[in-house]
Write an enzyme that holds these catalytic residues in place. Sequence first.
Site: not given
Length: 426
Positions: A275, A356
Site C-alpha cells: 500500500e 509489489d
Amino acid sequence: MNPYLIFILIVLVGGYLLNLVVSFLEIRSLQPELPTEFRDVYDKEKYRRSQSYTKVTTRFSLIQDAVTLMLTLVFILADGFNMVDLLARSVGWGAISTGLLFTGMLLFFSFLLGLPFSLYSTFVIEERFGFNKTTAKTFVLDLLKGVVLAIIIGGPLLAAVLWFFEITGHMAWAFCWLAVTLFTFVLQFLAPVLIMPLFNKFTPLEDGVLKEGITAYAAQQDFAIQGIYTMDGSKRSTRLNAFFTGFGRFRRIVFFDTLIEKLQPQEIIAVLAHEMGHFKHKHIQKMMGISILQTGLLFFILSLFLGNEQLFAAFGMEHISVYAGLVFFGFLYAPISMLLSIFFHIYSRRNEYQADTWALNTTADQGEGLINGLKKLCVHNLSNLTPHPLNVFLHYSHPPVLQRIEAIRRVAQEKEAAPCQAGAKI
C-alpha cells in the site's frame, strides 16, 4: 423505430450477452488441479470450496443480471420512465425538486429490485461458504444509514447539478465538473472521520510487535500517519483486508481485525509496504486525476444530449427535462464507460505490479512476506486462482495472484543477481 431506442436495446442486451460469455469462460477456466505455488497453504478440500464458490457466485450474478435486464426492458418499453415523471410532476414542485423526487423514486425501485438478491447473497451464499457475520439488525441499519447518507450527501450534489444545467446555459457542464470535483476532494477528507465510523468501529492498534514494526517501517519511508487502526470487519464478514484512507493529517492505516488474526506481523507489514508503494508512486493521485478528466468528459458529452427530443421519445416521455436527461444519458454512456473501465483496469493492474516491487525493495525478506500474505488472503477469501484472461481484461483491477507471485519472484531474482553482475564487470 427510434434509433436511440434501438441503440439502447442493443447496448443492454449486448452487455448481458458479453457477461454471459465471460461467465461461461470463467467457469470453464477453473482448474481441478491445485497450482503448485499454493500447495503449502491450500488443502484439496479448501481448494474445491473456492472453485465451488466461484461457480455459485458467477451463476448467481448471471441470474441477477438476467432479471435486471428483463425488468429494465419491460420498464423502458412500457414507458415506465414517463409514468414516474408524470407522478413526480403531479406533486406540483419546481424543476429541481421534481428532479430530486423523480430520481429518488427510480432509486427506490432499483433498491427494491436489488434487495432480494442482496439478502440471498448475504444470508445464503456468504453464509454457506462461511463468510457472513452480518446480523439482520446490522443489515437493516446499514441500509438505513446508506439511505440517509444518500439523501444528505447525494441530494444536494444532484440538486447542484440540476441547478447548473437549468441556470448557467451552455457552460453548465464545466460548472458541474468543477462542483463534482470539489465535492470529491471534500469527501476524501470527511469519509475517514465522519462517514466510515457510522458503519464500523475503528480502534487504535494495540502496542506490541506489529505496531512497532509498522511504526518503524513508516518512519523508514518518511510516511507521516495520523494513526494505525483496526476495524471490526468481522462484524459483517470473515474476509481479510487492509487499506489507507484520508489525506494529510487525516491519513490513517486501517487493518481488518480478521487480517490481524490470520496474518503474521511480517506478512502484515509486507501488505502495508504494498500500500505504501501506491502512495510513493502517487497512484492514488494519478487515478483521481484521470477520474476527474473522465468526469469532465462525461458532463461535456451529457450537455450535447440533454435536450435531444429523439432521446426522450425513445423512452416515451411527454416532457423534456434536465433530470430525466441525466438518467437517459446513462444508457448512452454505457459503452464509453465500459471502454474507459478497461483502460482503468489495465492501468490499475500495472500499478499493482509497481506496488509489489516497492514492497519487495523496501522489506528485507525478498518478497516472501508479501507472497505469503497474498496466499493467505486468497485462501481465506476463496479467491479464484485461475480466472479466464478475458474476465481479467474486462473486470480485474488487480492481476491474478499467480501472475503477481511470479512477477515478485522474478524481480527478487533480478535484484539478487544484480550485485553479482556488477561484481563480474569490475
